[in-house]
Design a protein around this motif. Structure first.
Motif, mmCIF file in Angstrom:
data_model
loop_
_atom_site.group_PDB
_atom_site.id
_atom_site.type_symbol
_atom_site.label_atom_id
_atom_site.label_comp_id
_atom_site.label_asym_id
_atom_site.label_seq_id
_atom_site.Cartn_x
_atom_site.Cartn_y
_atom_site.Cartn_z
ATOM 1 N N LEU B 58 -18.167 29.472 20.526
ATOM 2 C CA LEU B 58 -17.252 28.444 21.023
ATOM 3 C C LEU B 58 -16.513 28.873 22.288
ATOM 4 N N ARG B 61 -15.521 26.432 25.017
ATOM 5 C CA ARG B 61 -14.684 25.277 24.677
ATOM 6 C C ARG B 61 -13.206 25.624 24.624
ATOM 7 N N LYS B 82 -12.712 22.476 18.349
ATOM 8 C CA LYS B 82 -13.573 21.919 17.309
ATOM 9 C C LYS B 82 -14.936 22.606 17.330
ATOM 10 N N ASP B 83 -15.456 22.936 16.154
ATOM 11 C CA ASP B 83 -16.763 23.581 16.063
ATOM 12 C C ASP B 83 -17.872 22.631 16.515
ATOM 13 N N LYS B 84 -18.966 23.244 17.038
ATOM 14 C CA LYS B 84 -20.088 22.436 17.526
ATOM 15 C C LYS B 84 -20.854 21.788 16.391
ATOM 16 N N ARG B 85 -20.944 22.511 15.265
ATOM 17 C CA ARG B 85 -21.845 22.086 14.198
ATOM 18 C C ARG B 85 -21.160 21.294 13.102
ATOM 19 N N GLU B 222 -24.418 31.846 16.750
ATOM 20 C CA GLU B 222 -24.632 31.006 15.566
ATOM 21 C C GLU B 222 -24.464 31.863 14.322
#
Lengths: 83, 270
Positions: B58, B61, B82-85, B222
């Protein structure tokens, strides 16, 4: 041949894992009560000197830490001379 | 954000020694919880040496950080990334150019209290050491996960940390053993799970085997828990379920049969 049989059946008393366990036992006991490894010798000398002033000691007294869970106690064993 | 539970759990992940896998644990456990639909926020308190944004992927971001929040330069909501996933996962970044003394325990407590109404879980990534950063990290937490490696220096530091947590009246302290190598335990060259339990005497939360996949997942940003085939992912998944109060059996990673022992000593790979 013997070497590998010894390895298969050995109980690993000389393994680095058992060395690590032995060293950790000592170091964690001292860390927890905030003492140094010198303390044991000092304790042994002073306790023996104190007891010997009143009763006769026979053999070699022993001073150990015993641990149960995260708690430590002092175990002192002093053989006394009988009449 | 939808909360599942009415109350919130604040969990600090700590270790004393650096490099044992605190940040990896925070990233994987929080991702695992978010995957199950819990609303989760991770708080990076390793101010000056932040890593969590990288591990979670992240870093691009991040706009504001926790120091800017407590200094009033932005709101807490603005700083949350906010998380991507998973939409239920948020991160509160650490500041990189400040240090641990730039935030007080009261300020950490205040931030935590502001987060509680919106999150089921607040996970705190604690810095290595026992100084201000550690005190800040444990101040707001009611549970602790102590991460250690099967290695004398890490165990000694873990023991010190457990002692400090007990003095701070923590009732819920659990152990996570990271980077265990079953082959080395079997050949007598690594402390076993049992050895570590004997020395540290706290409840076991999980055992994560050494897994080269962790490096790869870190490279990619990830968390490994998303890779179903890895053994570390399975271990972290078990940790997540145990945190949720489920009884999950421990993986039998140390066990070895007579024949594989024989084969190994004859020079065959197992």
């Amino acid at each position: 041949m013997f070497d590998f049989l010894k390895k298969v059946f050995s109980n690993d008393e000389t393994s680095s894992r058992s060395r690590a366990n032995d060293r950790l036992r000592v170091v964690l006991t001292h860390d927890r009560i905030g003492s140094s490894s010198q303390l044991m010798e000092t304790l042994q000398e002073e306790i023996i000197a104190l007891i010997a002033r009143h009763i006769e000691i026979e053999g070699t007294p022993e001073v150990h830490f015993i641990t149960e869970g995260r708690h430590t106690a002092l175990d002192i064993s002093i053989p006394l001379k009988g009449r | 954000m939808e909360k599942k539970n009415s109350d919130s759990q604040v969990i600090v992940v700590t270790s004393g020694k650096g490099g044992v896998g605190k940040t990896t644990t925070v990233a994987n456990v929080s991702t695992g919880l978010a995957k199950l639909g819990y609303s989760v926020v991770v708080m990076d308190l390793d101010i000056g040496l932040k890593k969590l944004d990288l591990i979670l992927g992240l870093e691009n971001r991040v706009i504001y950080d926790i120091i800017q929040v407590v200094e009033g330069e932005c709101t807490l909501k603005q700083a949350l990334v906010k998380d991507k996933r998973f939409p239920a996962l948020y991160m509160l970044p650490a500041a990189q150019t400040r240090n641990k003394d730039d935030i007080t325990t009261d300020q950490v407590l205040a931030v935590c209290n502001e987060l509680k109404p919106d999150f089921d879980f607040i996970l705190i990534d604690c810095p290595a050491g026992i100084e201000q950063g550690f005190r800040n990290s444990i101040a707001a937490a009611d549970k602790a996960i102590v991460v250690t490696n099967p290695e004398v220096s890490a165990v000694r530091d873990a023991d010190r940390i457990i002692g400090m947590l007990e003095s701070a009246n923590f009732k819920d302290i659990k152990l996570l053993i990271n980077r265990l190598r079953p082959d080395m335990v079997r050949s007598g060259d690594m402390l076993s799970i049992e050895d570590l339990m004997e020395h540290l005497c706290i409840e076991l939360l999980g055992v994560v085997p050494e897994d080269s996949g962790v490096v790869i997942s870190t490279n990619r940003g990830e968390p490994i828990i998303l890779n179903d085939r890895s053994s570390a992912a399975q271990a972290f998944n078990n940790v997540v379920h145990r945190l949720l109060g489920k009884e999950v059996e421990f993986m039998n990673i140390e066990q070895d049969s007579f024949w594989s022992k024989l084969k190994r000593n004859l020079g065959f790979k197992h």
